[in-house]
Design an enzyme around this catalytic site. Structure first.
Site, PDB file in Angstrom:
ATOM      1  N   SER A 177       0.836  -1.201   0.000  1.00 40.56           N
ATOM      2  CA  SER A 177       0.000   0.000   0.000  1.00 40.56           C
ATOM      3  C   SER A 177       0.874   1.257   0.000  1.00 40.56           C
ATOM      4  O   SER A 177       1.694   1.436  -0.895  1.00 40.56           O
ATOM      5  CB  SER A 177      -0.958  -0.044   1.192  1.00 40.56           C
ATOM      6  OG  SER A 177      -1.947   0.947   1.092  1.00 40.56           O
ATOM      7  N   ASP A 274      -7.968  -3.034  -7.507  1.00 41.10           N
ATOM      8  CA  ASP A 274      -7.515  -2.788  -6.147  1.00 41.10           C
ATOM      9  C   ASP A 274      -8.642  -2.153  -5.330  1.00 41.10           C
ATOM     10  O   ASP A 274      -9.180  -1.097  -5.681  1.00 41.10           O
ATOM     11  CB  ASP A 274      -6.306  -1.857  -6.178  1.00 41.10           C
ATOM     12  CG  ASP A 274      -5.716  -1.629  -4.811  1.00 41.10           C
ATOM     13  OD1 ASP A 274      -6.276  -0.810  -4.061  1.00 41.10           O
ATOM     14  OD2 ASP A 274      -4.698  -2.273  -4.472  1.00 41.10           O
ATOM     15  N   HIS A 342      -6.683  -5.789  -1.616  1.00 41.86           N
ATOM     16  CA  HIS A 342      -5.644  -4.773  -1.447  1.00 41.86           C
ATOM     17  C   HIS A 342      -4.541  -5.371  -0.587  1.00 41.86           C
ATOM     18  O   HIS A 342      -4.760  -5.689   0.574  1.00 41.86           O
ATOM     19  CB  HIS A 342      -6.223  -3.521  -0.780  1.00 41.86           C
ATOM     20  CG  HIS A 342      -5.236  -2.400  -0.611  1.00 41.86           C
ATOM     21  ND1 HIS A 342      -4.655  -1.751  -1.683  1.00 41.86           N
ATOM     22  CD2 HIS A 342      -4.724  -1.806   0.508  1.00 41.86           C
ATOM     23  CE1 HIS A 342      -3.852  -0.797  -1.242  1.00 41.86           C
ATOM     24  NE2 HIS A 342      -3.867  -0.820   0.081  1.00 41.86           N
TER      25      HIS A 342
END
Length: 396
Positions: A177, A274, A342
């Protein structure tokens, strides 16, 4: 790891698919390390506390190899959000857990992480709010914030160099991330610290954040990133070749603009759909005041055909932004699966497990390992949703 041992592990995974269980009791818990001399360098978290990392030492033939993993956790783009963040583990080591679970790419178990299990594995804790890239300070006499992500990065590296990183034979810089974005920003700098004959590569997991408009045609993420860069003094630490080539240097905080200038071999791991980008870049709450997307965000079966078409556009935008990288003859790698998720490398179920996602019958761990060790070229792109029935859908 030898090809014979890899074959044995793959056979065991396939044959135990219906009965293998990974117990919580088997989880690897790694203690925190505070960088004690960091404050002398001004390398502190938002609240002025010491930066931190977790290190699990390598062993066997992996003892001289290093894997560094940036922790993720979004950004703060104004004083209010940074002050709030400073009261959490994302802005202060005072609130961080003293131990962290190491799983997936951080696991020390060969059956769960065949290529990197015996490396020195490090998790860099995130406490600055600008993907380890800012260098500034806010002080109005009442409130004080330190924007020192760049110095934190350097302080942790300098703490690790005498512990063996400085003589690494192989190294991989990764992150998830906002940590995946940090991998783009610091990749070549990481290489500069290591021996010239070391094999150094970088990977981003769910860090390829796109510069796209939301469903109301607002530039929501661009505005957020511009504020982060301006507030925290990030621009001076962005890739110089990138910033000099663009009319708006702040855009180089976006991976799609920074990636062409990265010299170190790079691997992009991302879900084409995502979930964080779906919820916060494509359909942020500000762009959907009537909450017409609320059910779709929670359950894909509740999405209308028009909403699915818009989500297909998200995938197209990602593939378009990666097209030059995909078609180049560089030493880069890619694994873009058509899942709604994610971050996939730190979770055991998506990294390397009996029911892990597969693309061309290859799990993520296998694809990354094949790329890193040069076993074969790895540039995998999935077909469009809903063709992949191996995905792990995680909508939150």
């Amino acid at each position: 790891m030898t090809m014979k041992l890899r074959a044995v592990i793959n056979f065991l995974l396939l044959t135990c698919a219906s009965w293998c269980v990974y117990s919580d009791d088997d989880r690897l818990m790694v203690n925190i390390t505070l960088v004690q001399n960091a404050s002398a360098q001004g390398a502190v978290c938002l609240d002025g506390s010491l930066p931190a990392y977790h290190l699990d030492s390598g062993f066997g033939d992996g003892a001289s190899n290093w894997l560094l993993e940036f922790e993720g956790g979004g950004w703060c783009n104004d004083i209010k959000s940074c002050l709030e963040r400073a009261q959490t583990r994302r802005g202060s080591s005072n609130y961080m857990n003293r131990t962290e679970v190491f799983a997936g790419i951080l696991s020390n178990n060969a059956s769960q992480n065949p290529d990197f299990y015996n490396w020195n594995r490090v998790k860099l804790r995130y406490c600055d709010g600008a993907s380890f890239a800012g260098d500034g300070k806010f002080d109005n006499g009442t409130s004080l914030l330190y924007f020192r992500g760049q110095r934190i990065w350097q302080a942790i590296i300098h703490d690790l160099l005498p512990k063996g990183l400085g003589s690494a034979a192989k190294a991989l810089l990764s992150g998830c991330s906002a940590g995946g974005l940090a991998s783009f920003l610091h990749c070549d700098n990481f290489t500069s610290y290591l021996p010239s004959n070391a094999s150094v590569k970088c990977m981003s997991d769910a860090g390829f954040f796109l510069n796209i408009k939301d469903i109301s045609l607002n530039e929501t993420i661009k505005s957020i990133y511009n504020d982060v860069v301006s507030l925290q003094g990030v621009q001076q630490n962005l890739n110089g070749n990138c910033t000099s080539s663009r009319s708006d240097p702040k855009q180089c905080f976006f991976p799609q603009y920074a990636l062409p200038y990265i010299k170190t071999p790079f691997f992009v791991l991302n879900a084409a759909y995502d979930v964080w980008q779906f919820h916060n870049i494509l359909v942020p709450s500000s762009a959907d005041p009537g909450q017409t997307w609320s059910h779709c965000k929670q359950n894909l079966t509740a999405c209308s055909s028009d909403q699915i078409n818009i989500l297909q556009g998200l995938r197209n935008d990602m593939l378009g932004a990666l097209s030059v990288f995909y078609n180049s003859s560089n030493s880069g790698g890619m694994y873009i699966n058509s899942c709604f998720v994610h971050c996939q490398s730190e979770q055991q179920d998506t990294w390397f497990a009996p029911d892990s996602p597969r693309l061309n019958n290859k799990m993520i761990a296998e694809a990354v390992g094949d790329w890193y060790f040069g076993r074969r070229e790895t540039k995998e792109i999935d077909c469009a949703y809903p063709c992949d029935n191996t995905c792990h859908t995680k909508m939150s």
